[in-house]
Design a protein around this motif. Structure first.
Motif, PDB file in Angstrom:
ATOM      1  N   ASP A 146      -8.486  15.936  14.728  1.00 22.24           N
ATOM      2  CA  ASP A 146      -9.396  14.885  14.288  1.00 22.24           C
ATOM      3  C   ASP A 146      -9.628  15.090  12.788  1.00 22.24           C
ATOM      4  N   ILE A 147      -9.557  14.023  12.007  1.00 24.43           N
ATOM      5  CA  ILE A 147      -9.720  14.186  10.550  1.00 24.43           C
ATOM      6  C   ILE A 147     -11.117  14.682  10.195  1.00 24.43           C
ATOM      7  N   ARG A 148     -12.080  14.538  11.126  1.00 29.56           N
ATOM      8  CA  ARG A 148     -13.442  15.015  10.854  1.00 29.56           C
ATOM      9  C   ARG A 148     -13.512  16.537  10.888  1.00 29.56           C
ATOM     10  N   SER A 184       0.847  -1.207   0.000  1.00 30.79           N
ATOM     11  CA  SER A 184       0.000   0.000   0.000  1.00 30.79           C
ATOM     12  C   SER A 184       0.878   1.251   0.000  1.00 30.79           C
ATOM     13  N   ILE A 185       1.941   1.238   0.757  1.00 33.73           N
ATOM     14  CA  ILE A 185       2.833   2.404   0.836  1.00 33.73           C
ATOM     15  C   ILE A 185       3.540   2.624  -0.508  1.00 33.73           C
ATOM     16  N   GLU A 186       3.981   1.520  -1.104  1.00 33.73           N
ATOM     17  CA  GLU A 186       4.672   1.638  -2.396  1.00 33.73           C
ATOM     18  C   GLU A 186       3.733   2.235  -3.457  1.00 33.73           C
ATOM     19  N   GLY A 239       3.837   8.801   9.537  1.00 35.55           N
ATOM     20  CA  GLY A 239       4.143   9.516   8.295  1.00 35.55           C
ATOM     21  C   GLY A 239       4.642   8.654   7.148  1.00 35.55           C
ATOM     22  N   ALA A 240       4.445   7.344   7.215  1.00 39.92           N
ATOM     23  CA  ALA A 240       4.944   6.470   6.136  1.00 39.92           C
ATOM     24  C   ALA A 240       4.311   6.835   4.789  1.00 39.92           C
ATOM     25  N   ALA A 241       2.995   7.051   4.773  1.00 40.68           N
ATOM     26  CA  ALA A 241       2.319   7.378   3.509  1.00 40.68           C
ATOM     27  C   ALA A 241       2.651   8.809   3.086  1.00 40.68           C
ATOM     28  N   GLY A 280      -4.944  10.325   9.189  1.00 39.51           N
ATOM     29  CA  GLY A 280      -4.522   9.251  10.086  1.00 39.51           C
ATOM     30  C   GLY A 280      -3.114   8.865   9.679  1.00 39.51           C
ATOM     31  N   CYS A 281      -2.231   9.863   9.695  1.00 41.72           N
ATOM     32  CA  CYS A 281      -0.884   9.690   9.107  1.00 41.72           C
ATOM     33  C   CYS A 281       0.030   8.846   9.982  1.00 41.72           C
ATOM     34  N   SER A 282      -0.311   8.645  11.264  1.00 38.78           N
ATOM     35  CA  SER A 282       0.559   7.920  12.208  1.00 38.78           C
ATOM     36  C   SER A 282       1.976   8.471  12.135  1.00 38.78           C
TER      37      SER A 282
HETATM   38  C1  GEK Z   1       0.105   4.449   7.620  1.00 36.93           C
HETATM   39  N1  GEK Z   1      -1.990   5.693   7.664  1.00 36.93           N
HETATM   40  O1  GEK Z   1       1.182   4.145   8.161  1.00 36.93           O
HETATM   41  N2  GEK Z   1      -8.731  11.622  13.469  1.00 36.93           N
HETATM   42  C2  GEK Z   1      -7.400  11.600  13.262  1.00 36.93           C
HETATM   43  N3  GEK Z   1      -6.650  10.478  13.340  1.00 36.93           N
HETATM   44  C3  GEK Z   1      -7.290   9.347  13.656  1.00 36.93           C
HETATM   45  C4  GEK Z   1      -8.663   9.280  13.899  1.00 36.93           C
HETATM   46  C5  GEK Z   1      -9.403  10.484  13.800  1.00 36.93           C
HETATM   47  N4  GEK Z   1     -10.713  10.520  13.998  1.00 36.93           N
HETATM   48  N5  GEK Z   1      -9.007   7.990  14.176  1.00 36.93           N
HETATM   49  C6  GEK Z   1      -7.865   7.269  14.120  1.00 36.93           C
HETATM   50  N6  GEK Z   1      -6.828   8.078  13.805  1.00 36.93           N
HETATM   51  C7  GEK Z   1      -0.978   5.042   8.489  1.00 36.93           C
HETATM   52  C8  GEK Z   1      -1.570   3.991   9.403  1.00 36.93           C
HETATM   53  S1  GEK Z   1      -3.185   3.668  11.631  1.00 36.93           S
HETATM   54  C9  GEK Z   1      -3.805   2.123  11.140  1.00 36.93           C
HETATM   55  C10 GEK Z   1      -2.845   4.430  10.058  1.00 36.93           C
HETATM   56  C11 GEK Z   1      -3.817   1.056  12.160  1.00 36.93           C
HETATM   57  C12 GEK Z   1      -5.431   7.718  13.585  1.00 36.93           C
HETATM   58  C13 GEK Z   1      -4.789   6.949  14.719  1.00 36.93           C
HETATM   59  O2  GEK Z   1      -4.288   7.824  15.706  1.00 36.93           O
HETATM   60  C14 GEK Z   1      -3.702   6.174  13.993  1.00 36.93           C
HETATM   61  O3  GEK Z   1      -2.469   6.851  13.996  1.00 36.93           O
HETATM   62  C15 GEK Z   1      -4.224   6.038  12.559  1.00 36.93           C
HETATM   63  O4  GEK Z   1      -5.397   6.833  12.488  1.00 36.93           O
HETATM   64  C16 GEK Z   1      -4.579   4.606  12.122  1.00 36.93           C
HETATM   65  O5  GEK Z   1      -0.118   4.277   6.415  1.00 36.93           O
HETATM   66  O6  GEK Z   1      -3.284   1.233  13.272  1.00 36.93           O
HETATM   67  O7  GEK Z   1      -4.425  -0.075  11.838  1.00 36.93           O
END
Ligand code: GEK
Length: 244
Positions: free
Chosen positions: A119-121, A40-42, A66-68, A62-64
């Motif tokens: 929050d992404i919302r 997915s990242i690639e 920052g990989a994406a 939901g960048c966690s």
């Molecule tokens: C990756 N995309 O490495 N608002 C903001 N962030 C949120 C919310 C919200 N409402 N709900 C959850 N998160 C990343 C991996 S992880 C997937 C994504 C997993 C954030 C949460 O804090 C977490 O960092 C991320 O969404 C999900 O490509 O853990 O399965």
């Protein structure tokens, strides 16, 4: 990479949270838990090269860590773009800032990255050519998902791309049972014990709520996306691309 041993011990399983303990082991957790994560990242990098237009915004929701975001940044080959990386977890955002700063040092800050703890919302989408929801929508309450996808659609320019990766559930109960068993076997091969797998599953109950592929595609289509396709499926993990 720090090893994920969060569910190695302990009986009292609390609902899963994206706290410091999780952020610390997150790359190892994703690598060993999500089949298809690296693919997915690639693909996000390749899609950024194709879809990101000059002078537009990209969003990683939901960048966690920052990989994406970094895959998009390395894929973009157009000038004057900006990537907005959003996460609600302060622990994730702190480490994401460090990863982007390290990338600035090693690659140079060609494409601006704004890292937002929110929050992404609550994010407004403007002049977007690419939006990434890589395994994030699954954590929103079901009623919020339609609005989220609708707002992303409105913020995308014509021809803009959404990549939506999710854990899914199969309509067919027997197939669902098989796919879950195969996923657990995959985790066993990646050195999670049966108890760790069971505890993580309990912690994610009602926190990660999967839907069917058909429900995701129907939502995208009713939001207005003219083309959608599943480009990756590995057991019960899928990634969908949708074009406005
Ligand atoms: C990756 N995309 O490495 N608002 C903001 N962030 C949120 C919310 C919200 N409402 N709900 C959850 N998160 C990343 C991996 S992880 C997937 C994504 C997993 C954030 C949460 O804090 C977490 O960092 C991320 O969404 C999900 O490509 O853990 O399965």
């Amino acid at each position: 990479m720090t090893r994920d041993d969060i569910y190695r011990t302990g009986d009292d399983v609390e609902p899963f949270r994206f706290d410091e303990r999780v952020a610390r082991v997150f790359p190892d957790m994703l690598r060993r838990s999500i089949p298809g994560y690296a693919a997915s990242i690639e693909a996000i990098g390749s899609l950024a090269a194709r879809y990101v237009r000059a002078g537009t915004n990209c969003y990683d929701l939901g960048c966690s860590l920052g990989a994406a975001t970094l895959a998009m940044r390395h894929g973009v080959d157009q000038p004057a773009c900006r990537i907005v990386a959003v996460d609600a977890s302060p622990a994730m955002i702190q480490r994401c800032k460090e990863a982007v700063a390290e990338d600035d040092r090693s690659h140079g800050p060609e494409t601006q990255v704004d890292i937002v703890n929110a929050d992404i919302r609550d994010i407004e989408f403007i002049n977007a050519s690419m939006v990434v929801l890589n395994y994030t929508l699954q954590f929103l309450d079901l009623p919020d998902r339609d609005e989220m996808i609708g707002r992303i659609f409105k913020g995308l320019n014509d021809g803009g791309l959404l990549i939506l990766s999710e854990k899914v559930v199969d309509e067919n109960a027997a197939m669902e049972e098989l796919l879950v068993a195969l996923h657990h076997e995959h985790k066993r091969r990646n050195n999670y014990s049966a108890l760790e797998i069971a505890r993580k599953r309990a912690a994610l109950e009602n926190v990660l709520v999967p839907e069917t592929v058909a429900a995701h595609r129907a939502r995208l289509e009713s939001a207005g996306f003219s083309h959608t396709a599943v480009w990756l499926r590995y057991f019960n993990f899928v990634s969908i691309i949708a074009i406005r």
